[in-house]
Design an enzyme around this catalytic site. Sequence first.
Site, mmCIF file in Angstrom:
data_model
loop_
_atom_site.group_PDB
_atom_site.id
_atom_site.type_symbol
_atom_site.label_atom_id
_atom_site.label_comp_id
_atom_site.label_asym_id
_atom_site.label_seq_id
_atom_site.Cartn_x
_atom_site.Cartn_y
_atom_site.Cartn_z
ATOM 1 C CG ASP A 173 -2.003 1.070 1.141
ATOM 2 O OD1 ASP A 173 -1.695 2.187 0.681
ATOM 3 O OD2 ASP A 173 -3.147 0.778 1.511
ATOM 4 C CG ASP A 259 -18.385 -10.482 -4.361
ATOM 5 O OD1 ASP A 259 -19.322 -11.267 -4.638
ATOM 6 O OD2 ASP A 259 -18.538 -9.457 -3.669
ATOM 7 C CD GLU A 264 -20.191 -5.862 -10.370
ATOM 8 O OE1 GLU A 264 -21.199 -5.439 -9.769
ATOM 9 O OE2 GLU A 264 -19.112 -6.094 -9.802
ATOM 10 C CG HIS A 283 -20.962 -6.508 -6.156
ATOM 11 N ND1 HIS A 283 -20.669 -5.521 -7.051
ATOM 12 C CD2 HIS A 283 -20.484 -6.064 -4.961
ATOM 13 C CE1 HIS A 283 -20.057 -4.516 -6.438
ATOM 14 N NE2 HIS A 283 -19.938 -4.832 -5.167
ATOM 15 C CB ALA A 286 -22.081 -5.025 1.242
#
Length: 530
Positions: A173, A259, A264, A283, A286
Amino acid sequence: MDVPKVLVADAVSERGVTELRGGGELDVVVKTGLKEDQLIQVIPEYSALVVRSQTKATAAVIEAATKLKVIGRAGVGVDNVNVEAATKRGVIVMNTPGGNTISTAEHTFSLLMSLARKIPQAHASVKEGKWDRKSFEGVELYDKTLAILGMGRIGTEVARRAMAFGMRVLAYDPYLSASRARSLQVELIESLDEILPRADFITVHMPATPETHHMLDAARLATTKKGVRIINCARGGLVEEAALFEALQSGQVGGAALDVYEKEPPPADFPLRSLPNVVLTPHLGASTAEAQESVGIEIAQAIRAVLLHGEIRNAVNMPNLDAKTLEIIGPYLSLGEKLGRLLSQLAPKRCERVNINYSGKVAEMDTAAVTRMVLKGFLLAAGGKEVNQVNAPALAENLGLKVTESRISAPGDFTELIELSAGCDGESVSVAGTYFGTTPRIVKINNRHVEARPEGVLLLLENRDRPGIVGMLGSVLGANKVNIAGMSLSRNEVGGEAITVLNLDTAPSRAVLDQLLAEGDIRSANVIQL
């Protein structure tokens, strides 16, 4: 007095709808599955719109929404909301940062384990009446190396789970400080080229930005350990799907779990569907009861606060302020963000500290919102479009960035001044800005006095002070069709070191910069995008 109407256009939790209705102060209508033309027809009567990821709040919808005051996105990303159009119409856009962190981290780890033990394939085989144990031999996670690309909230949670399974965790990162990495007990790796060949598993948790698009492309996949397994629960497009397909077929990549996708839902002829070593989910990062309930309640509370009390929470396109305060410090919000963006492009990698110093009149104000805008600008490259003045402090903390404020009430060279500095390991840079009347200006870079407009494209040069430098710059840029809109020069002494700042109409190419550096007297040349 009319009761404000709220349209819930996507399914949110039942508790969220109940929270939104409260004691009847709001008229809440749930209508899901509306197409754009249908939404355009009904939206004029509503003061608020609640969406998740299905409904698109397009510019046309926002234009038709004559009463609309707020759009609430029950989730993190606001890709399905035209934020620019909303801002122009004075519509607040709010989201629910952090509501799906645990659910996405757990889904990532579920996919990682599915790849390791071939669970979906074995399940399908048994359902078909087979008992084929040899075909589904897996690998242990213990003592394997996991590379996490992106150590934000979700990446951090994945790291904790991986270490609980005895995995070695490497982290890449560009914005994670060394001290934060040590506290998380992960090994911080400087570059993708270094981390990829060491990993048995790779999981991606970066924002979608031009820099991260196809960050795992054919060239990088070729450098990985043969048989590596790759997971993407972050954003479609971080992994180049065509290159991944080829790498899976060749065996360079041993398995992949996705995912999220570049398009999409994926088309019917999506090549990755045909491969046996791929796990695909629609997806679902969440999609847990807890996450759905959490974001539903959070957005309901935020909508009620803005419609009933004028209180702004979790806004992505304006500060969390009451109108009176906003009128006073409004001009400094934009200046702070621009200075933050400038500082981020000059600062050393892996900064560990940022200081914001307010002096003069501005030091007497409540500058919390200005500090948030500075951080938003500074962290834009790290957090992408999802970073805003609401979640910027949390992102800074997660990256191990120590943020401090200081104040000097007595004016110095300027009646009011915002001065920023950032650094690590003894290396530091600084910038400062103020207002000349109603006009914002950059007035210092690395403690050298300059004067430049904080907008568009800046070319920042460090050069030797000698006759002819200005002429040379004009000639090189002019020959390459780069127009100079403004210029500021600052030197420490005659014939010494100088800083030159140019406002340009267009950004010069790498070849133009190389031509300038080849002149010998130009020590460095940085293009700054504001």
